[in-house]
Design an enzyme around this catalytic site. Structure first.
Site, PDB file in Angstrom:
ATOM      1  N   MET A  37     -33.777 -62.330  20.245  1.00  0.00           N
ATOM      2  CA  MET A  37     -32.162 -61.804  20.604  1.00  0.00           C
ATOM      3  C   MET A  37     -31.946 -62.429  21.539  1.00  0.00           C
ATOM      4  O   MET A  37     -31.803 -62.500  23.099  1.00  0.00           O
ATOM      5  CB  MET A  37     -32.425 -60.190  20.778  1.00  0.00           C
ATOM      6  CG  MET A  37     -32.814 -59.509  19.780  1.00  0.00           C
ATOM      7  SD  MET A  37     -32.944 -57.639  19.280  1.00  0.00           S
ATOM      8  CE  MET A  37     -31.526 -57.080  19.969  1.00  0.00           C
TER       9      MET A  37
ATOM     10  N   ALA B 174     -28.903 -64.471  22.085  1.00  0.00           N
ATOM     11  CA  ALA B 174     -29.421 -66.331  22.419  1.00  0.00           C
ATOM     12  C   ALA B 174     -28.030 -66.916  22.085  1.00  0.00           C
ATOM     13  O   ALA B 174     -28.019 -68.441  22.740  1.00  0.00           O
ATOM     14  CB  ALA B 174     -30.800 -66.674  21.829  1.00  0.00           C
TER      15      ALA B 174
ATOM     16  N   LYS C 176     -26.691 -66.388  18.700  1.00  0.00           N
ATOM     17  CA  LYS C 176     -26.718 -66.224  17.480  1.00  0.00           C
ATOM     18  C   LYS C 176     -25.466 -66.068  16.454  1.00  0.00           C
ATOM     19  O   LYS C 176     -24.556 -66.842  15.731  1.00  0.00           O
ATOM     20  CB  LYS C 176     -27.550 -65.614  16.750  1.00  0.00           C
ATOM     21  CG  LYS C 176     -28.720 -66.122  16.398  1.00  0.00           C
ATOM     22  CD  LYS C 176     -30.510 -65.281  16.193  1.00  0.00           C
ATOM     23  CE  LYS C 176     -30.520 -63.632  16.588  1.00  0.00           C
ATOM     24  NZ  LYS C 176     -30.294 -63.430  17.888  1.00  0.00           N
TER      25      LYS C 176
ATOM     26  N   ASP D 297     -25.006 -63.006   9.540  1.00  0.00           N
ATOM     27  CA  ASP D 297     -25.709 -62.580  10.234  1.00  0.00           C
ATOM     28  C   ASP D 297     -26.880 -61.588  10.344  1.00  0.00           C
ATOM     29  O   ASP D 297     -27.080 -61.307   8.938  1.00  0.00           O
ATOM     30  CB  ASP D 297     -24.796 -62.200  11.391  1.00  0.00           C
ATOM     31  CG  ASP D 297     -25.353 -62.374  12.832  1.00  0.00           C
ATOM     32  OD1 ASP D 297     -26.398 -62.656  12.884  1.00  0.00           O
ATOM     33  OD2 ASP D 297     -24.361 -61.976  13.816  1.00  0.00           O
ATOM     34  N   GLU D 298     -27.927 -61.186  11.425  1.00  0.00           N
ATOM     35  CA  GLU D 298     -28.743 -60.471  10.749  1.00  0.00           C
ATOM     36  C   GLU D 298     -29.976 -60.684  10.113  1.00  0.00           C
ATOM     37  O   GLU D 298     -30.238 -59.730   8.992  1.00  0.00           O
ATOM     38  CB  GLU D 298     -28.007 -58.919  10.883  1.00  0.00           C
ATOM     39  CG  GLU D 298     -27.298 -58.397  11.740  1.00  0.00           C
ATOM     40  CD  GLU D 298     -27.795 -58.795  13.307  1.00  0.00           C
ATOM     41  OE1 GLU D 298     -29.490 -58.708  13.253  1.00  0.00           O
ATOM     42  OE2 GLU D 298     -27.073 -58.788  14.346  1.00  0.00           O
TER      43      GLU D 298
ATOM     44  N   CYS E 294     -36.527 -66.447  29.021  1.00  0.00           N
ATOM     45  CA  CYS E 294     -36.994 -65.239  29.585  1.00  0.00           C
ATOM     46  C   CYS E 294     -36.448 -65.466  31.571  1.00  0.00           C
ATOM     47  O   CYS E 294     -36.452 -66.217  31.791  1.00  0.00           O
ATOM     48  CB  CYS E 294     -38.568 -65.673  29.678  1.00  0.00           C
ATOM     49  SG  CYS E 294     -39.474 -64.423  30.780  1.00  0.00           S
TER      50      CYS E 294
ATOM     51  N   CYS F 195     -38.643 -65.826  34.018  1.00  0.00           N
ATOM     52  CA  CYS F 195     -38.967 -66.811  34.218  1.00  0.00           C
ATOM     53  C   CYS F 195     -39.110 -68.305  34.117  1.00  0.00           C
ATOM     54  O   CYS F 195     -39.111 -69.266  34.998  1.00  0.00           O
ATOM     55  CB  CYS F 195     -40.769 -66.747  34.080  1.00  0.00           C
ATOM     56  SG  CYS F 195     -40.854 -67.305  32.843  1.00  0.00           S
TER      57      CYS F 195
HETATM   58  N1  ADP Z   1     -19.352 -61.929  28.983  1.00  0.00           N
HETATM   59  C1  ADP Z   1     -19.896 -63.605  28.703  1.00  0.00           C
HETATM   60  N2  ADP Z   1     -19.514 -64.376  28.906  1.00  0.00           N
HETATM   61  C2  ADP Z   1     -20.948 -65.401  28.923  1.00  0.00           C
HETATM   62  N3  ADP Z   1     -22.171 -65.115  27.839  1.00  0.00           N
HETATM   63  C3  ADP Z   1     -21.947 -64.170  27.409  1.00  0.00           C
HETATM   64  C4  ADP Z   1     -21.465 -63.324  28.040  1.00  0.00           C
HETATM   65  N4  ADP Z   1     -22.486 -61.705  28.168  1.00  0.00           N
HETATM   66  C5  ADP Z   1     -22.645 -62.197  27.115  1.00  0.00           C
HETATM   67  N5  ADP Z   1     -23.110 -63.695  26.931  1.00  0.00           N
HETATM   68  C6  ADP Z   1     -23.944 -64.463  26.623  1.00  0.00           C
HETATM   69  O1  ADP Z   1     -24.072 -64.957  25.415  1.00  0.00           O
HETATM   70  C7  ADP Z   1     -26.148 -64.996  24.775  1.00  0.00           C
HETATM   71  C8  ADP Z   1     -25.390 -63.818  23.390  1.00  0.00           C
HETATM   72  O2  ADP Z   1     -24.525 -63.770  22.708  1.00  0.00           O
HETATM   73  P1  ADP Z   1     -24.404 -62.774  20.775  1.00  0.00           P
HETATM   74  O3  ADP Z   1     -24.345 -63.827  20.038  1.00  0.00           O
HETATM   75  O4  ADP Z   1     -24.335 -61.713  20.916  1.00  0.00           O
HETATM   76  O5  ADP Z   1     -26.317 -62.910  21.011  1.00  0.00           O
HETATM   77  P2  ADP Z   1     -27.296 -62.933  19.683  1.00  0.00           P
HETATM   78  O6  ADP Z   1     -26.276 -62.850  18.668  1.00  0.00           O
HETATM   79  O7  ADP Z   1     -28.342 -64.092  19.713  1.00  0.00           O
HETATM   80  O8  ADP Z   1     -28.274 -61.772  19.960  1.00  0.00           O
HETATM   81  C9  ADP Z   1     -25.970 -64.613  25.910  1.00  0.00           C
HETATM   82  O9  ADP Z   1     -26.522 -65.992  25.867  1.00  0.00           O
HETATM   83  C10 ADP Z   1     -25.363 -63.815  26.740  1.00  0.00           C
HETATM   84  O10 ADP Z   1     -25.724 -64.346  27.921  1.00  0.00           O
HETATM   85  C1  LIG Z   2     -36.954 -57.062  18.034  1.00  0.00           C
HETATM   86  C2  LIG Z   2     -36.107 -56.151  17.017  1.00  0.00           C
HETATM   87  C3  LIG Z   2     -35.639 -55.762  16.884  1.00  0.00           C
HETATM   88  N1  LIG Z   2     -34.249 -55.548  15.694  1.00  0.00           N
HETATM   89  C4  LIG Z   2     -32.503 -55.340  15.620  1.00  0.00           C
HETATM   90  C5  LIG Z   2     -32.227 -54.359  16.711  1.00  0.00           C
HETATM   91  C6  LIG Z   2     -30.422 -55.153  16.719  1.00  0.00           C
HETATM   92  O1  LIG Z   2     -29.955 -54.427  16.260  1.00  0.00           O
HETATM   93  C7  LIG Z   2     -31.726 -56.702  15.712  1.00  0.00           C
HETATM   94  C8  LIG Z   2     -31.138 -58.171  16.223  1.00  0.00           C
HETATM   95  O2  LIG Z   2     -29.637 -57.579  17.085  1.00  0.00           O
HETATM   96  P1  LIG Z   2     -29.620 -59.219  17.690  1.00  0.00           P
HETATM   97  O3  LIG Z   2     -28.644 -59.223  18.621  1.00  0.00           O
HETATM   98  O4  LIG Z   2     -28.198 -60.135  16.406  1.00  0.00           O
HETATM   99  O5  LIG Z   2     -30.544 -60.900  17.562  1.00  0.00           O
HETATM  100  O6  LIG Z   2     -32.430 -56.122  14.911  1.00  0.00           O
HETATM  101  C9  LIG Z   2     -34.894 -54.270  15.371  1.00  0.00           C
HETATM  102  O7  LIG Z   2     -34.546 -53.760  14.130  1.00  0.00           O
HETATM  103  N2  LIG Z   2     -36.616 -53.975  15.377  1.00  0.00           N
HETATM  104  C10 LIG Z   2     -37.362 -55.310  15.716  1.00  0.00           C
HETATM  105  O8  LIG Z   2     -38.223 -55.245  16.441  1.00  0.00           O
HETATM  106 ZN    ZN Z   3     -41.565 -64.960  31.004  1.00  0.00          ZN
END
Ligand code: ADP
Ligand SMILES: Cc1cn([C@H]2C[C@H](O)[C@@H](COP(=O)(O)O)O2)c(=O)[nH]c1=O
Ligand code: ZN
Length: 192
Positions: free
Chosen positions: A11, A13, A15, A87-88, A145, A147
């Site tokens: 999550m 990242a 996407k 998506d999703e 992460c 780390c």
């Molecule tokens: N205000 C911001 N400005 C720049 N980057 C951001 C901001 N808020 C979130 N991010 C970055 O956007 C990314 C999350 O984007 P998103 O497309 O929503 O992810 P996903 O769909 O994989 O959950 C992360 O790398 C986060 O650090």
């Molecule tokens: C790990 C995990 C995630 N989910 C759900 C939580 C969010 O609603 C989406 C993933 O969102 P993203 O920011 O677009 O990557 O999946 C879940 O239902 N169960 C899980 O274990």
């Molecule tokens: Zn780690």
């Protein structure tokens, strides 16, 4: 030949951001696209794809009952589509992933799917498992992460930030409920 793509990650990242950028690229060249997201993911209101950096777009909704191939075929007949973006994708059924394969093979439309690979227990989602098996192209979208290692896992946490080990596979949430971690730190947190 049109291809089925699976872009997977933990999550947060990027996407949704990447999906919306790809959609913009098609549209700025005057090409038609069709966007999809999961009906059950209502974090930002139903039928919207929203990235955490602020981009958003309207999308069609899928649930396990939707025949995605039929819906895309109808739309393609009315307005020829250059690309389908979904998506999703972890929430797709296996049957729907086969339907998306047919969209590529029978309708000639490329399909770009974006989703998380595994759940909070490290188990594959049904949609992700099918895509890992059937997609023509697999691409990992990477994030880190705390780390500095690659974050491949999704830790579910409670309102106090404490790790949750048991529960239903599906629980909609964002940064308030999940933390992307490397495997080592995920295992440490899950062991308590
Ligand atoms: N205000 C911001 N400005 C720049 N980057 C951001 C901001 N808020 C979130 N991010 C970055 O956007 C990314 C999350 O984007 P998103 O497309 O929503 O992810 P996903 O769909 O994989 O959950 C992360 O790398 C986060 O650090
Ligand atoms: C790990 C995990 C995630 N989910 C759900 C939580 C969010 O609603 C989406 C993933 O969102 P993203 O920011 O677009 O990557 O999946 C879940 O239902 N169960 C899980 O274990
Ligand atoms: Zn780690």
């Amino acid at each position: 030949m049109a291809k089925l793509y699976f872009y997977y990650s933990s999550m947060n990242a990027g996407k949704s951001t990447t999906l919306l950028q790809s959609d913009f690229n098609y549209r700025e060249r005057g090409m038609e696209t069709m966007l999809w997201t999961a009906a059950l993911d209502d974090r930002y209101g139903r039928g919207r794809i929203v990235s955490r950096i602020g981009l958003d777009a309207q999308a069609h909704l899928f649930d396990p009952q939707v025949d995605i191939f039929a819906a895309i075929a109808v739309q393609h007949e009315a307005t020829p589509l250059s690309c389908v973006l979904l998506d999703e994708a972890q929430f797709l059924t296996e049957a729907q992933v086969w339907q998306l394969g047919a969209v590529c093979d029978r309708l000639g439309i490329p399909v770009l799917c974006y989703g998380i690979r595994t759940d909070f227990q490290g188990q594959l989602f049904a949609g992700s498992a099918a895509l890992l098996g059937l997609a023509d192209t697999l691409t990992e979208i990477k994030t880190v992460c705390d780390c500095g290692r690659k974050a491949t896992m999704n830790l579910r946490v409670d309102a106090g930030g404490r790790p949750i080990q048991q529960g239903a596979q599906t629980q909609i949430g964002g940064n308030d409920r999940y933390v992307a971690l490397c495997r080592r730190h995920f295992v440490e947190q899950m062991r308590g």
